[in-house]
Scaffold this motif. Structure first.
Motif, PDB file in Angstrom:
ATOM      1  N   VAL A 199       0.853  -1.188   0.000  1.00 38.35           N
ATOM      2  CA  VAL A 199       0.000   0.000   0.000  1.00 38.35           C
ATOM      3  C   VAL A 199       0.889   1.238   0.000  1.00 38.35           C
ATOM      4  O   VAL A 199       2.039   1.192   0.424  1.00 38.35           O
ATOM      5  N   GLY A 200       0.351   2.327  -0.498  1.00 37.83           N
ATOM      6  CA  GLY A 200       1.085   3.587  -0.476  1.00 37.83           C
ATOM      7  C   GLY A 200       1.048   4.280  -1.829  1.00 37.83           C
ATOM      8  O   GLY A 200       0.586   3.721  -2.825  1.00 37.83           O
ATOM      9  N   PRO A 201       1.541   5.508  -1.854  1.00 36.05           N
ATOM     10  CA  PRO A 201       1.456   6.310  -3.075  1.00 36.05           C
ATOM     11  C   PRO A 201       2.289   5.769  -4.244  1.00 36.05           C
ATOM     12  O   PRO A 201       2.014   6.097  -5.387  1.00 36.05           O
ATOM     13  N   ARG A 202       3.264   4.944  -3.955  1.00 40.08           N
ATOM     14  CA  ARG A 202       4.072   4.380  -5.044  1.00 40.08           C
ATOM     15  C   ARG A 202       3.670   2.934  -5.342  1.00 40.08           C
ATOM     16  O   ARG A 202       4.456   2.152  -5.867  1.00 40.08           O
ATOM     17  N   PHE A 203       2.435   2.622  -5.012  1.00 42.39           N
ATOM     18  CA  PHE A 203       1.923   1.265  -5.200  1.00 42.39           C
ATOM     19  C   PHE A 203       2.227   0.714  -6.587  1.00 42.39           C
ATOM     20  O   PHE A 203       2.797  -0.356  -6.722  1.00 42.39           O
ATOM     21  N   ARG A 204       1.849   1.438  -7.609  1.00 39.27           N
ATOM     22  CA  ARG A 204       1.942   0.892  -8.976  1.00 39.27           C
ATOM     23  C   ARG A 204       3.375   0.586  -9.389  1.00 39.27           C
ATOM     24  O   ARG A 204       3.659  -0.506  -9.885  1.00 39.27           O
ATOM     25  N   SER A 205       4.293   1.510  -9.202  1.00 44.86           N
ATOM     26  CA  SER A 205       5.669   1.279  -9.651  1.00 44.86           C
ATOM     27  C   SER A 205       6.325   0.139  -8.874  1.00 44.86           C
ATOM     28  O   SER A 205       7.017  -0.706  -9.454  1.00 44.86           O
ATOM     29  N   ILE A 206       6.089   0.078  -7.579  1.00 46.85           N
ATOM     30  CA  ILE A 206       6.696  -0.986  -6.773  1.00 46.85           C
ATOM     31  C   ILE A 206       6.003  -2.320  -7.046  1.00 46.85           C
ATOM     32  O   ILE A 206       6.657  -3.364  -7.129  1.00 46.85           O
ATOM     33  N   HIS A 207       4.699  -2.285  -7.237  1.00 44.38           N
ATOM     34  CA  HIS A 207       3.932  -3.482  -7.578  1.00 44.38           C
ATOM     35  C   HIS A 207       4.503  -4.117  -8.852  1.00 44.38           C
ATOM     36  O   HIS A 207       4.739  -5.334  -8.901  1.00 44.38           O
ATOM     37  N   LEU A 208       4.749  -3.297  -9.856  1.00 47.36           N
ATOM     38  CA  LEU A 208       5.311  -3.797 -11.117  1.00 47.36           C
ATOM     39  C   LEU A 208       6.752  -4.272 -10.941  1.00 47.36           C
ATOM     40  O   LEU A 208       7.155  -5.281 -11.537  1.00 47.36           O
ATOM     41  N   GLN A 209       7.534  -3.574 -10.125  1.00 49.07           N
ATOM     42  CA  GLN A 209       8.913  -3.993  -9.879  1.00 49.07           C
ATOM     43  C   GLN A 209       8.951  -5.340  -9.159  1.00 49.07           C
ATOM     44  O   GLN A 209       9.792  -6.181  -9.440  1.00 49.07           O
ATOM     45  N   LEU A 210       8.017  -5.541  -8.238  1.00 46.58           N
ATOM     46  CA  LEU A 210       7.932  -6.832  -7.557  1.00 46.58           C
ATOM     47  C   LEU A 210       7.619  -7.949  -8.543  1.00 46.58           C
ATOM     48  O   LEU A 210       8.179  -9.053  -8.447  1.00 46.58           O
ATOM     49  N   ASP A 211       6.739  -7.682  -9.507  1.00 45.43           N
ATOM     50  CA  ASP A 211       6.451  -8.674 -10.552  1.00 45.43           C
ATOM     51  C   ASP A 211       7.714  -9.039 -11.328  1.00 45.43           C
ATOM     52  O   ASP A 211       7.943 -10.212 -11.636  1.00 45.43           O
ATOM     53  N   GLU A 212       8.522  -8.035 -11.652  1.00 44.80           N
ATOM     54  CA  GLU A 212       9.773  -8.296 -12.377  1.00 44.80           C
ATOM     55  C   GLU A 212      10.708  -9.171 -11.554  1.00 44.80           C
ATOM     56  O   GLU A 212      11.316 -10.106 -12.078  1.00 44.80           O
ATOM     57  N   TRP A 235      -0.871  -5.572   5.648  1.00 45.95           N
ATOM     58  CA  TRP A 235      -0.542  -4.493   4.727  1.00 45.95           C
ATOM     59  C   TRP A 235       0.845  -3.932   5.040  1.00 45.95           C
ATOM     60  O   TRP A 235       1.193  -3.765   6.198  1.00 45.95           O
ATOM     61  N   VAL A 236       1.583  -3.641   3.975  1.00 45.71           N
ATOM     62  CA  VAL A 236       2.948  -3.133   4.156  1.00 45.71           C
ATOM     63  C   VAL A 236       3.116  -1.872   3.317  1.00 45.71           C
ATOM     64  O   VAL A 236       2.845  -1.875   2.111  1.00 45.71           O
ATOM     65  N   ARG A 237       3.544  -0.823   3.964  1.00 44.25           N
ATOM     66  CA  ARG A 237       3.754   0.482   3.325  1.00 44.25           C
ATOM     67  C   ARG A 237       4.818   0.366   2.230  1.00 44.25           C
ATOM     68  O   ARG A 237       5.774  -0.376   2.364  1.00 44.25           O
ATOM     69  N   ASP A 238       4.665   1.132   1.168  1.00 49.33           N
ATOM     70  CA  ASP A 238       5.578   1.069   0.025  1.00 49.33           C
ATOM     71  C   ASP A 238       7.043   1.239   0.421  1.00 49.33           C
ATOM     72  O   ASP A 238       7.908   0.477  -0.026  1.00 49.33           O
ATOM     73  N   SER A 239       7.347   2.196   1.287  1.00 47.61           N
ATOM     74  CA  SER A 239       8.740   2.418   1.694  1.00 47.61           C
ATOM     75  C   SER A 239       9.291   1.225   2.476  1.00 47.61           C
ATOM     76  O   SER A 239      10.474   0.881   2.347  1.00 47.61           O
ATOM     77  N   GLU A 240       8.440   0.565   3.272  1.00 49.90           N
ATOM     78  CA  GLU A 240       8.869  -0.627   4.024  1.00 49.90           C
ATOM     79  C   GLU A 240       9.124  -1.804   3.083  1.00 49.90           C
ATOM     80  O   GLU A 240      10.065  -2.579   3.296  1.00 49.90           O
ATOM     81  N   VAL A 241       8.283  -1.944   2.077  1.00 47.70           N
ATOM     82  CA  VAL A 241       8.484  -3.011   1.094  1.00 47.70           C
ATOM     83  C   VAL A 241       9.832  -2.826   0.410  1.00 47.70           C
ATOM     84  O   VAL A 241      10.608  -3.774   0.257  1.00 47.70           O
ATOM     85  N   VAL A 242      10.117  -1.610   0.008  1.00 48.47           N
ATOM     86  CA  VAL A 242      11.401  -1.333  -0.654  1.00 48.47           C
ATOM     87  C   VAL A 242      12.547  -1.693   0.280  1.00 48.47           C
ATOM     88  O   VAL A 242      13.502  -2.375  -0.131  1.00 48.47           O
ATOM     89  N   GLU A 243      12.472  -1.272   1.532  1.00 49.27           N
ATOM     90  CA  GLU A 243      13.548  -1.560   2.485  1.00 49.27           C
ATOM     91  C   GLU A 243      13.764  -3.058   2.653  1.00 49.27           C
ATOM     92  O   GLU A 243      14.897  -3.533   2.630  1.00 49.27           O
ATOM     93  N   VAL A 244      12.679  -3.811   2.827  1.00 49.01           N
ATOM     94  CA  VAL A 244      12.827  -5.244   3.055  1.00 49.01           C
ATOM     95  C   VAL A 244      13.330  -5.953   1.794  1.00 49.01           C
ATOM     96  O   VAL A 244      14.126  -6.894   1.887  1.00 49.01           O
ATOM     97  N   MET A 245      12.913  -5.490   0.617  1.00 43.44           N
ATOM     98  CA  MET A 245      13.389  -6.126  -0.610  1.00 43.44           C
ATOM     99  C   MET A 245      14.869  -5.826  -0.843  1.00 43.44           C
ATOM    100  O   MET A 245      15.628  -6.712  -1.257  1.00 43.44           O
ATOM    101  N   VAL A 246      15.286  -4.608  -0.553  1.00 42.21           N
ATOM    102  CA  VAL A 246      16.714  -4.271  -0.668  1.00 42.21           C
ATOM    103  C   VAL A 246      17.515  -5.143   0.298  1.00 42.21           C
ATOM    104  O   VAL A 246      18.548  -5.712  -0.070  1.00 42.21           O
ATOM    105  N   GLU A 247      17.035  -5.258   1.513  1.00 39.28           N
ATOM    106  CA  GLU A 247      17.719  -6.069   2.531  1.00 39.28           C
ATOM    107  C   GLU A 247      17.796  -7.543   2.106  1.00 39.28           C
ATOM    108  O   GLU A 247      18.848  -8.178   2.223  1.00 39.28           O
TER     109      GLU A 247
END
Length: 160
Positions: free
Chosen positions: A42-55, A98-110
Motif C-alpha cells: 500500500v502507499g502512493p508508489r503502489f503501482r511502480s513498486i507493484h510492477l517492480q515486484l512482478d519483475e 498491509w505493508v507500506r511502500d517504503s517498508e516493502v522497498v527496504e525489506v526487498m533491498v535487505e
C-alpha cells in the motif's frame, strides 16, 4: 541412487550441489517474498513498486528453474519442496498484513543484499569445482544486483 551420471568429480559435485541447492532455496524464497509484498503493498508508489515486484518474482522463478535444471544435469536432484524451502529459507521478508511502500522497498533491498552476499560466496566456492555453475551463479547475481538497485532507487533520497 544416482539416476543421472554426473560429468564432474564427486568432490566437485558436492560443492556444486550445495551451491545450487542453497541458491534454489534463496530464489524460490525470494519469489514467495516478492509475491507476499506484491499482494499486501500500500502507499502512493503502489503501482511502480507493484510492477517492480512482478519483475523480481519473474526473474527469481526463471532462474530457480535454470538452477534446478543445472543441478539435475549434474546428477543432483534439486529439492524445491515447500517444506524444504520453509525450513531452509532465512532471508528477510515483509511483516504480516498491509505493508507500506517504503517498508516493502527496504525489506526487498535487505533481502536482495543478503542473497547477493551468499551468491558471491558460492561464486568463490564453485570457481574450481565447476566453472559452468560459477558462470550461472554470476549471471543470477548480476540480475539480483540490478533488481536491488531498482528497489533502492525507489527510496531515494533515504527516508523518502
Amino acid at each position: 541412487m544416482t539416476v543421472v551420471k554426473s560429468t564432474i568429480p564427486d568432490s566437485a559435485r558436492q560443492v556444486t550441489g550445495d551451491a545450487l541447492q542453497s541458491t534454489l532455496v534463496d530464489l524460490l524464497g525470494l519469489s514467495l517474498t516478492g509475491k507476499q509484498a506484491h499482494w499486501n503493498l500500500v502507499g502512493p508508489r503502489f503501482r511502480s513498486i507493484h510492477l517492480q515486484l512482478d519483475e523480481l518474482v519473474s526473474a527469481a522463478r526463471e532462474f530457480s528453474d535454470t538452477v534446478a535444471e543445472r543441478a539435475a544435469a549434474l546428477g543432483m536432484p534439486p529439492d524445491g519442496r515447500p517444506e524444504t524451502i520453509a525450513s531452509a529459507f532465512t532471508l528477510p521478508g515483509p511483516k504480516d498484513g498491509w505493508v507500506r511502500d517504503s517498508e516493502v522497498v527496504e525489506v526487498m533491498v535487505e533481502a536482495l543484499e543478503a542473497a547477493i552476499g551468499r551468491l558471491r560466496e558460492r561464486i568463490e566456492a564453485t570457481e574450481e569445482a565447476d566453472r559452468v555453475t560459477q558462470d550461472l551463479l554470476i549471471t543470477v547475481t548480476a540480475e539480483l544486483e540490478k533488481q536491488r538497485w531498482m528497489f533502492d532507487a525507489e527510496n531515494w533520497p533515504k527516508g523518502g
